[in-house]
Structure formats: structure tokens, C-alpha cells
Design an enzyme around this catalytic site. Structure first.
Site, PDB file in Angstrom:
ATOM      1  N   GLU A 117      -6.154   2.007   0.195  1.00  0.00           N
ATOM      2  CA  GLU A 117      -4.912   2.087  -0.582  1.00  0.00           C
ATOM      3  C   GLU A 117      -4.109   0.798  -0.529  1.00  0.00           C
ATOM      4  O   GLU A 117      -2.945   0.770  -0.947  1.00  0.00           O
ATOM      5  CB  GLU A 117      -4.059   3.257  -0.079  1.00  0.00           C
ATOM      6  CG  GLU A 117      -3.474   3.079   1.306  1.00  0.00           C
ATOM      7  CD  GLU A 117      -4.386   3.575   2.407  1.00  0.00           C
ATOM      8  OE1 GLU A 117      -3.863   3.909   3.483  1.00  0.00           O
ATOM      9  OE2 GLU A 117      -5.615   3.638   2.207  1.00  0.00           O
TER      10      GLU A 117
ATOM     11  N   HIS B 270      -9.987  13.966  -2.371  1.00  0.00           N
ATOM     12  CA  HIS B 270     -10.210  12.563  -2.723  1.00  0.00           C
ATOM     13  C   HIS B 270     -10.185  12.293  -4.225  1.00  0.00           C
ATOM     14  O   HIS B 270      -9.712  11.219  -4.646  1.00  0.00           O
ATOM     15  CB  HIS B 270     -11.533  12.087  -2.114  1.00  0.00           C
ATOM     16  CG  HIS B 270     -11.464  11.905  -0.629  1.00  0.00           C
ATOM     17  ND1 HIS B 270     -10.928  10.781  -0.041  1.00  0.00           N
ATOM     18  CD2 HIS B 270     -11.824  12.726   0.396  1.00  0.00           C
ATOM     19  CE1 HIS B 270     -10.987  10.893   1.273  1.00  0.00           C
ATOM     20  NE2 HIS B 270     -11.519  12.074   1.566  1.00  0.00           N
TER      21      HIS B 270
ATOM     22  N   ASP C 155       0.836  -1.193   0.000  1.00  0.00           N
ATOM     23  CA  ASP C 155       0.000   0.000   0.000  1.00  0.00           C
ATOM     24  C   ASP C 155       0.875   1.249   0.000  1.00  0.00           C
ATOM     25  O   ASP C 155       2.082   1.195   0.248  1.00  0.00           O
ATOM     26  CB  ASP C 155      -1.015  -0.012   1.137  1.00  0.00           C
ATOM     27  CG  ASP C 155      -0.401   0.233   2.496  1.00  0.00           C
ATOM     28  OD1 ASP C 155       0.818   0.449   2.587  1.00  0.00           O
ATOM     29  OD2 ASP C 155      -1.139   0.207   3.490  1.00  0.00           O
TER      30      ASP C 155
ATOM     31  N   ASN D 206      -4.887  12.571   0.328  1.00  0.00           N
ATOM     32  CA  ASN D 206      -6.312  12.905   0.344  1.00  0.00           C
ATOM     33  C   ASN D 206      -6.580  14.213   1.081  1.00  0.00           C
ATOM     34  O   ASN D 206      -7.381  15.045   0.633  1.00  0.00           O
ATOM     35  CB  ASN D 206      -7.105  11.770   1.004  1.00  0.00           C
ATOM     36  CG  ASN D 206      -7.348  10.607   0.044  1.00  0.00           C
ATOM     37  OD1 ASN D 206      -7.418  10.786  -1.168  1.00  0.00           O
ATOM     38  ND2 ASN D 206      -7.457   9.403   0.590  1.00  0.00           N
TER      39      ASN D 206
ATOM     40  N   ASP E  23      -7.957   9.393  -5.734  1.00  0.00           N
ATOM     41  CA  ASP E  23      -8.444   8.314  -6.609  1.00  0.00           C
ATOM     42  C   ASP E  23      -7.569   8.184  -7.850  1.00  0.00           C
ATOM     43  O   ASP E  23      -7.286   7.079  -8.314  1.00  0.00           O
ATOM     44  CB  ASP E  23      -9.887   8.597  -7.027  1.00  0.00           C
ATOM     45  CG  ASP E  23     -10.869   8.428  -5.877  1.00  0.00           C
ATOM     46  OD1 ASP E  23     -10.476   7.841  -4.846  1.00  0.00           O
ATOM     47  OD2 ASP E  23     -12.023   8.885  -6.006  1.00  0.00           O
TER      48      ASP E  23
END
Length: 373
Positions: free
Chosen positions: A293, A263, A250, A258, A267
Site C-alpha cells: 500500500e 483482498h 501509504d 484486507n 485491490d
């Protein structure tokens, strides 16, 4: 707001076009040769019919020759051949009464209904469905239906004035022709509706299956699909022992991305990571988004060394990639299948190694040392 339905999948896929070209490429020379043979046999007794058959045969043979010469445009050649053949089929309607055998009773126009050329418009209507996509196929079939009836009517009226037919005979012919060709067109319309409904159901089923197995954001498999793939791989390696590795990874400090950029940008970063992971994956590997993530990467046939190298390639690729949010790094945990393992223990060990990489400074891969001695 309700989204409009997705367009229906076209039947004209690459596989369909190749199959169509193969079938038509075999049919054209056979039918073309048959028409030339019919022309030769009828030349002395029915020269007009023989001439039409001759042109028919030449159209098919020229179409076949065009497919051989223009290999990259064979579908276009097939469609042009269709128009040529359709013109000849309609010519039989326009000249139908002049093709009657000598001495035929003027009231016996039913001969035209059962004669060989009555099927030609029907064949061309079917061909329109085969060689053109919707809605052009329906329009062409309707056009052939209307033109065929119109030409037959014009030929019938001329035949009445020329003494070749009676009004009752022509009326009978037109009624029968309308019923036969019109019913055939309606049948094709029904088949089209059935196909479109089936295509819609298949499309909806495909969407449902995709949502059930694919992560919408990244396009990778989702957690449920990955669990299934991991169980299958574990069962195989249990039956036939061999290397199997699992990498969990991750993004480091992803919450900062974020919080700082929002966000939607986060993304995008996740989508970019998915692209990089696909690029590093091998054929047969299974990549999935586990949640947030965190991602998982199953490597069948990869031992400890191969999995560690794969993890390092991905780590380096992420560090070098410009995510447009500043420096982004990745932590990874690399677990290797051990005798007695099951999917849960393998995943748990990979997850523990991932957290060890986090606590060990991040931007690194923690590799399974293997079973204890």
C-alpha cells in the site's frame, strides 16, 4: 487456461487516417484533371475510351469535392470514391476488346496486356489495402482479382464470336492476365502476413515493456521504473540546481481493510487511490507503486511549499473519497532535495518522514524542515 491472443492493433489509427486523408485529398484532383484531359484528347479518335476516362475523372473530382464538403466523414467519402473508381476500372476489362485501335490484327491481343488499362485492377487492389482494414481489404482485393479475370474472359469470348480476336489470342490474354493479377494478389497476401507477424511482435514487445515498467494492479509505474526516473531527475538537478521533491505515502491501517473486506476489495481501494493520485499530479510528475500500500510521488521543479500543498491536497482528497469500506486516511512524508543529496538519501529521508507521520497520529503529512543551519 491459455488466454486467447490479444487482437492485432489496427493500422487505422487516428494518425494514419489523417495522413491518408491528406494524401488522397491531394491525389484526387490531380488524377481527376488528368483523366478529363485524356478524355478530351481521345474524344475524336476513341470516343468509348474517352467516355470511360471522362467518367473516371468525374468520380475522382466528385470524391475530392465530397472531402471538402463532408470534412467529418472524409474517410467514408474516400471509400465511396474507391468503389466508384473500382467500377470504372472493371468497366475497362468488360469493354477491353471494344477499345482496341482500328485495324489491329485479331491475333494480337497482347495489346491488352500492355495497354494502359491493364494496371487499373492492380491499382484498385492496392487501394483496397490502403482504405479498408483487414480482413475487408483482402476480401475486396480478391473480389477485384476475380471480377477482373471474369470480365476479361467474358469480353474475350464475345470478341472471338465477333471476329475481334482469335481463341489462341484470348487464351494467351487470359493466362497472362491470371498470372499478372493473381501474382499481384499473392504478393499483397504475403505483405499482409508479414505485417501481421510484425504487428504481433510489436504487440508482444509492448506488453513485455509494460510489465517491466508498469504495476499491473494500479497502472502506475512500478518500483524499477520509478528508480530509473528518480536517478534521471537527481542527475539533472545535480547538473542544474533547482527544486525537486519526493513524497512517499501509504494508506493508514490498510491491513484492516484486507482482513475485514478481503483482498479483492483491498485491490479496488488501491486502484481508487491511484486514480486520486493521478488527479492531483501535475504534468511531468512521476507516480509509482512502491509495494503493497506504499506509493511514491516525484515532483520535479516543486519546492518545499509546493510539495507540501500537493501532499495536503492528496491527503484531503483521500479522506473525502468514499472507498465503500469506511473511513480511509493517508499518511505522507515530503522530502526536498538538498545540496549533496543522492537518490538514496532523498528517498530515505522521505521514508523517515512518512514513518514520523504514522507515529504522529496518521492522516497527516510530515514535511521536510529543510537542511540544518
Amino acid at each position: 487456461m491459455t488466454r486467447p491472443p490479444a487482437p492485432l492493433p489496427s493500422i487505422f489509427t487516428g494518425e494514419y487516417v489523417r495522413a491518408l486523408e491528406g494524401v488522397i485529398g491531394r491525389i484526387l484532383p490531380v488524377v481527376g484533371s488528368a483523366e478529363l484531359m485524356r478524355a478530351a484528347l481521345e474524344w475524336g479518335t476513341h470516343p468509348l475510351s474517352a467516355g470511360l476516362n471522362l467518367v473516371f475523372g468525374l468520380v475522382f473530382l466528385l470524391g475530392f469535392l465530397g472531402m471538402l464538403v463532408f470534412r467529418r466523414s472524409r474517410l467514408l467519402v474516400i471509400r465511396l470514391t474507391f468503389f466508384g473508381a473500382t467500377g470504372m476500372a472493371l468497366a475497362f476489362d468488360a469493354l477491353g476488346f471494344q477499345l482496341l485501335p482500328p485495324g489491329l490484327n485479331v491475333e494480337d491481343t497482347a495489346y491488352l496486356v500492355t495497354a494502359r488499362h491493364i494496371y487499373l485492377p492492380l491499382v484498385m487492389m492496392v487501394c483496397s489495402w490502403l482504405v479498408f482494414p483487414s480482413p475487408w481489404s483482402q476480401r475486396l482485393a480478391l473480389g477485384i482479382c476475380v471480377l477482373s479475370l471474369g470480365l476479361k474472359a467474358a469480353a474475350g469470348f464475345q470478341a472471338v464470336f465477333s471476329g475481334l480476336a482469335t481463341p489462341a489470342g484470348v487464351t494467351n490474354l487470359l493466362v497472362l492476365h491470371t498470372l499478372v493479377v493473381g501474382s499481384f494478389y499473392l504478393l499483397l497476401q504475403v505483405l499482409t502476413v508479414v505485417y501481421m507477424r510484425q504487428a504481433r511482435l510489436e504487440q508482444e514487445r509492448s506488453v513485455l515493456e509494460r510489465h517491466a515498467h508498469v504495476d499491473d494492479l494500479t497502472g502506475l509505474l512500478n518500483r524499477r521504473a520509478f528508480d530509473h526516473a528518480l536517478n534521471i531527475a537527481a542527475a539533472q538537478v545535480s547538473r542544474q540546481p533547482g527544486p525537486l521533491s519526493l513524497i512517499t505515502f501509504d494508506l493508514d491501517a490498510f491491513k484492516r481493510v484486507n482482513d475485514t473486506h478481503g483482498h479483492p476489495v483491498g485491490d479496488r481501494v488501491l486502484r481508487d487511490l491511484a486514480v486520486l493520485a493521478r488527479r492531483e499530479g501535475r504534468a511531468g510528475d512521476v507516480l509509482a507503486r512502491w509495494g503493497g500500500e506504499e506509493f511514491v510521488w516525484l515532483l520535479p521543479g516543486a519546492d518545499r511549499v509546493a510539495a507540501a500543498r500537493a501532499a495536503e491536497r492528496l491527503r484531503a482528497a483521500v479522506e473525502a473519497h468514499d472507498f465503500r469500506v469506511g473511513r480511509v486516511t493517508l499518511s505522507l512524508g515530503v522530502a526536498v532535495w538538498r545540496p549533496g543529496d543522492d537518490p538514496q538519501t532523498l528517498f530515505r529521508r522521505a521514508d523517515e518522514l512518512l514513518y514520523a507521520a504514522k507515529h504522529g497520529g496518521r492522516n497527516r503529512a510530515e514535511v521536510d524542515p529543510g537542511p540544518p543551519p
